[in-house]
Design an enzyme around this catalytic site. Structure first.
Site, PDB file in Angstrom:
ATOM      1  N   ASP A 205      38.569  22.881   9.867  1.00  0.00           N
ATOM      2  CA  ASP A 205      39.692  23.461   9.225  1.00  0.00           C
ATOM      3  C   ASP A 205      40.808  22.756   8.946  1.00  0.00           C
ATOM      4  O   ASP A 205      41.951  23.168   8.748  1.00  0.00           O
ATOM      5  CB  ASP A 205      39.792  24.616   9.963  1.00  0.00           C
ATOM      6  CG  ASP A 205      40.100  24.398  11.537  1.00  0.00           C
ATOM      7  OD1 ASP A 205      40.362  23.158  11.741  1.00  0.00           O
ATOM      8  OD2 ASP A 205      40.137  25.305  12.487  1.00  0.00           O
TER       9      ASP A 205
ATOM     10  N   CYS B  15      29.568 -16.175  30.074  1.00  0.00           N
ATOM     11  CA  CYS B  15      30.987 -15.723  29.776  1.00  0.00           C
ATOM     12  C   CYS B  15      31.886 -17.119  30.336  1.00  0.00           C
ATOM     13  O   CYS B  15      32.858 -17.433  29.830  1.00  0.00           O
ATOM     14  CB  CYS B  15      31.355 -14.578  30.022  1.00  0.00           C
ATOM     15  SG  CYS B  15      30.419 -13.323  29.606  1.00  0.00           S
TER      16      CYS B  15
ATOM     17  N   CYS C  72      29.414 -11.807  32.377  1.00  0.00           N
ATOM     18  CA  CYS C  72      28.140 -12.490  32.752  1.00  0.00           C
ATOM     19  C   CYS C  72      28.613 -14.374  33.100  1.00  0.00           C
ATOM     20  O   CYS C  72      29.638 -14.591  32.900  1.00  0.00           O
ATOM     21  CB  CYS C  72      26.873 -12.468  31.812  1.00  0.00           C
ATOM     22  SG  CYS C  72      27.523 -13.223  30.301  1.00  0.00           S
TER      23      CYS C  72
ATOM     24  N   ASP D 168      40.713  24.064  15.442  1.00  0.00           N
ATOM     25  CA  ASP D 168      40.156  22.839  16.243  1.00  0.00           C
ATOM     26  C   ASP D 168      40.493  21.649  15.467  1.00  0.00           C
ATOM     27  O   ASP D 168      40.342  20.361  16.057  1.00  0.00           O
ATOM     28  CB  ASP D 168      38.795  23.118  16.747  1.00  0.00           C
ATOM     29  CG  ASP D 168      37.753  23.161  15.396  1.00  0.00           C
ATOM     30  OD1 ASP D 168      38.294  22.709  14.231  1.00  0.00           O
ATOM     31  OD2 ASP D 168      36.612  23.504  15.732  1.00  0.00           O
TER      32      ASP D 168
ATOM     33  N   ASP E 209      42.191  30.542  13.928  1.00  0.00           N
ATOM     34  CA  ASP E 209      40.207  30.494  13.555  1.00  0.00           C
ATOM     35  C   ASP E 209      39.688  31.165  14.804  1.00  0.00           C
ATOM     36  O   ASP E 209      40.180  30.815  15.859  1.00  0.00           O
ATOM     37  CB  ASP E 209      40.089  28.973  13.314  1.00  0.00           C
ATOM     38  CG  ASP E 209      38.664  28.559  13.022  1.00  0.00           C
ATOM     39  OD1 ASP E 209      38.113  29.537  12.204  1.00  0.00           O
ATOM     40  OD2 ASP E 209      38.064  27.707  13.555  1.00  0.00           O
TER      41      ASP E 209
END
Lengths: 724, 117
Positions: A623, A17, A14, A619, A429
């Site tokens: 696990d 800034c 902006c 994943d 899995d």
């Protein structure tokens, strides 16, 4: 005189800034003016004398932004320039020393010397040529040898320097004090050919080795090269091109067809087919819609879209991949340990052996004893090749991890790569790994005429429930482009189902009422599917079966693993019947059903107790303990995050065939390493004794040495052709 | 006679070689936050002690043009870095494990040690 300095500021969004930054910059002593441009994100300082970069950085940082300087030369470019210079230098030296060496050989080798011009046979002339080679071409060898001797370390250069210096000094003495040697009854014969040709061949070996070695790190250079340079961002409703370094999280970025996607993010408008093969190794382009994740450095094929940056700089998937590969290449494989220990004692031992050879031949050898003893000792020094041992493992690891990354297989460290080839049991899995992890409608049986009408009615009802099974039915309706109707009097009956009025019909979706029987439903249940029954106006009108579907790649992957003789196991929390049905479909014989997530780790350990080397594929989310407990954990990629701590191998794509590829890659890499180590050890173990007993001349020895280290690097490069 | 002299001289040379390369004493240098390591025919200092848990910057400066020393490998901390000639290269180590860890050049000919205690 005023100086202008320009740099970029990251994080501005902006007008205030701009003001904050300008104020901070003007406060730096010596700065007379500071102008910050919001649109371009650039700042220009006007100063009396050059302000140091860190002062600018600190000032910008103090107000919460980041200054970005155009780097004068990136590390990569620096390495490249240095390498090119080094290679050019070496090439000249190789050419000069081998040419001069050839002249000396022509003038001194029995037989061919008869045809040589007189001057070539002149010892003083040979001395001049040999001196050039010894101290100009061999200058780097001397420098390296002397500086390491100061640390009381001996290396390759030490051996070459000692060997060639002895030959050179002896020859020089013969040239200038021939009478001394004649009086001793030694033939006046210098060995300038030995010193020059050895240096020439050793340098040639280095030149070829340096070229081959550059090929081992190619994969990572390719990955770095994938990065886009600029991004077209939308700020204040204007589209501007900015450097990729200046993109911040939250920026809206426009990508047009055929353009590279600059950073990671989520699509907010539009859709497109995106080719992600360069980052994930997945060969088929995938179509992405609003809300889908896109990966930086991948290629936009067809549509134009706008997306919101979610990860920039070092957080992007590509940066994470590069970091992971770099780390893996910096790690050491356990198999390398022995080679490391041996090579750290190797050179001094060879020096001692060479001294022993000299003494042995001097004391027990035949006349001319001094010359024989000297040449044999030189052969011993020159033929020894510790480099081949040192290069055997790391070059193969570099190529192996690089190929892995190109196929979407990220290997955490060399140890994981080594362990993977020993795996004989793989536990998968189920949910999200073998299956897609999302329930889908698999069967629709309808007693009313039109199947779509049944789906339309049920989906309309289910739209009101938040059940995942309901979601699957709604999705099915969306796929079929069915328009859902309004529902009145929606009611959820706990443990039973849902009901409501749709288009004037009373629709109930849920469990089968106790009085009814439906054989088709039972059959589907036996296959591990969840079945919901549909009643229209209290009449049983059909059923819908829903199941978590198997990924296309799972079947092929299990098949090829079974073929490789690896035992496959499925682990799941599902009930025995469901688990068995899926296991059968996939060709997995061993199924562990009804295992709670926290017990998966214990199951892994059970296999290990039986002496199995276990890989666990999951994943990486619920696990993680099982992944960590396995001999090697393999995590399936999830979106744009690959830093899964518990996994030794992370697969960026969701293709299960990558598990097979990872095992194959490990096997091939290990085969290359073993061949390299065998070659490097056998070479030294066989040829050093051959040199000691005097069966190989120093010149041949230098040729063999140069060949030995090149062959190891070349063998590692062959891995690139591996079929994984 | 000359054979006896060569024999004795040779034996002494072997002993000298053994002593020179294998019996050197290496001093340990304590790193406090940062440490400069000169790369020139080896690493100076060769043995560096780092306090456990304190992130330490190793600043390598390569003065040796030999290609052997162009890479530095700290395998236990998964670092493999190219060291541009005549330049300082910073490597940050986060010593989260105790023990002695080897660092070496790309071919494993030159070695140094990090001691985390």
């Amino acid at each position: 005189m005023k100086i202008k300095q320009t740099f970029a500021i990251k994080g501005m969004h902006c007008a205030s800034c701009v003001y904050t930054n300008e104020k901070a910059l003007k406060a730096i002593p010596g700065v007379t003016d500071a102008a910050v441009n919001l649109a371009s994100g650039k700042a220009t300082l006007t100063t009396d004398s050059k302000v140091e970069k860190n002062k600018i950085s600190d000032a910008i940082k103090s107000v919460g932004y980041q200054a970005m300087f155009e780097s004068e030369e990136s590390l990569d470019e620096k390495i490249k320039t240095e390498k090119i210079k080094e290679l050019k230098n070496l090439r000249i030296k190789v050419f000069v020393s081998l040419s001069l060496g050839a002249i000396i050989v022509w003038g001194s080798f029995p037989g061919i010397m008869n045809f040589a011009p007189e001057i070539f046979k002149n010892f003083n002339f040979q001395f001049v040529l040999a001196t050039v080679v010894q101290f100009w071409a061999g200058r780097d060898l001397y420098q390296a040898a002397i500086s390491s001797l100061r640390h009381r370390i001996a290396n390759m250069d030490t051996l070459v320097v000692i060997g060639t210096t002895v030959a050179f000094i002896y020859s020089t003495f013969v040239t200038f004090f021939p009478k001394f040697f004649m009086d001793l009854g030694i033939e006046v014969m210098p060995y300038f050919d030995v010193s020059t040709v050895i240096i020439g061949l050793i340098l040639l070996g280095r030149y070829l080795e340096a070229q081959a070695k550059a090929g081992t790190g190619e994969a990572i250079k390719k990955l770095i090269g994938l990065q886009a340079k600029t991004a077209r961002i939308i700020r204040n409703k204007k589209e501007i091109d900015i450097s990729i370094n200046e993109v911040v999280v939250g920026d809206l970025i426009r990508v047009r067809p055929g353009e590279k996607i600059p950073v990671d993010g989520v699509i907010v408008e539009g859709e497109s087919a995106i080719d992600e093969s360069m980052v994930t190794g997945e060969s088929m382009p995938s179509t992405k819609y609003k809300g889908d994740t896109v990966i930086g450095a991948t290629m936009n094929r067809s549509g134009s879209f706008i997306y919101k940056a979610t990860k920039v700089g070092k957080d992007t998937l590509l940066s994470q991949i590069i970091k992971l590969v770099e780390e893996a290449q910096g790690s050491k494989a356990p198999i390398q340990r022995l080679a490391d220990i041996i090579s750290s004692y190797f050179v001094p031992i060879v020096i001692m052996l060479a001294i022993g050879t000299f003494v042995g031949w001097y004391v027990f050898g035949s006349s001319p004893i001094f010359v024989h003893a000297m040449l044999r000792a030189i052969s011993v020094l020159i033929i020894a090749c510790p480099c081949a041992m040192g290069l055997a493992t790391p070059t193969a690891i570099m190529v192996g991890t690089g190929i892995g990354a190109q196929h979407g297989i990220l290997i955490k460290d060399a140890e994981s790569l080594e362990t993977a080839h020993k795996v004989n049991t793989i536990i998968f899995d189920k949910t999200g790994t073998l299956t897609k992890g999302k329930p889908e409608v698999t069967d629709v049986i309808s007693n009313i005429k039109n199947k779509n009408d049944l789906i339309q009615l049920v989906a309309s009802i289910e739209k009101n429930s938040e059940h995942p099974l309901g979601e699957a039915i709604v999705k099915k309706a969306e796929e079929k482009k069915l328009v859902l109707s309004k529902v009145e009097g929606f009611k959820s009956i706990t443990g039973q189902g849902v009901e409501g009025m749709v288009s004037g019909k009373k629709v109930y979706v849920g469990k089968l009422l106790a009085t009814d029987k439906y054989d088709d439903g039972e059959k589907l249940k036996d296959q591990g599917k969840t079945v919901v029954y549909v009643y229209i106006n209290s009449k049983l009108s059909g059923l819908i079966a829903i199941a978590d579907t198997i990924k296309e790649s799972s079947l092929e992957a299990i098949l090829s693993l079974n073929k490789m003789g690896i035992e496959t196991v499925m682990i799941t929390g599902d009930n025995e019947a469901t688990a068995r049905a899926i296991g059968e479909k996939l060709g997995i014989k061993k199924v562990l059903a009804e295992v709670m997530p926290q017990d998966k780790e214990r199951e892994v350990k059970k296999f290990q107790k039986e002496g199995k080397i276990v890989a666990m594929v999951g994943d990486g989310i619920n696990d993680a303990p099982a992944l960590a407990a396995a001999n090697i954990g393999i995590a399936m990629g999830s979106g744009t995050d690959v830093a899964i701590e518990a996994a030794g191998i992370t697969l960026v794509n969701k293709n299960l065939q990558s598990v097979t590829s990872a095992i194959k890659l490990s096997k091939q890499t290990m085969r290359t390493i073993k061949l390299n180590l065998f070659w490097a050890f056998a070479y030294n173990v066989v040829l050093i004794p051959v040199a000691i007993i005097g069966l190989i001349s120093p010149i041949l020895a230098s040729g063999a040495m140069a060949f030995s280290s090149i062959s190891v690097v070349t063998n590692s490069l062959f891995l690139k052709k591996a079929n994984i | 006679m000359d054979k006896i002299i060569v024999f004795i001289f040779g034996l002494l040379s072997i002993l000298f070689t053994y002593w020179f390369f294998f019996m050197k004493k290496i001093n340990t240098v304590q790193a406090e936050g940062t440490i400069n390591i000169l790369v020139d025919g080896g690493y100076k200092p060769e043995r560096i002690s780092i306090p456990y848990g304190q992130t330490t910057k190793l600043i390598f400066e390569r003065k040796d043009s030999s290609a052997c020393l162009e890479d530095v490998i700290i395998a236990d901390f998964k670092v493999r870095k190219f060291l541009p000639l005549n330049e300082k290269t910073e490597i940050e180590i986060n010593p989260n494990k105790k023990g002695e860890f080897d660092f070496s050049c790309g071919m494993g000919m030159f070695h140094g040690k990090l001691i985390v205690e």
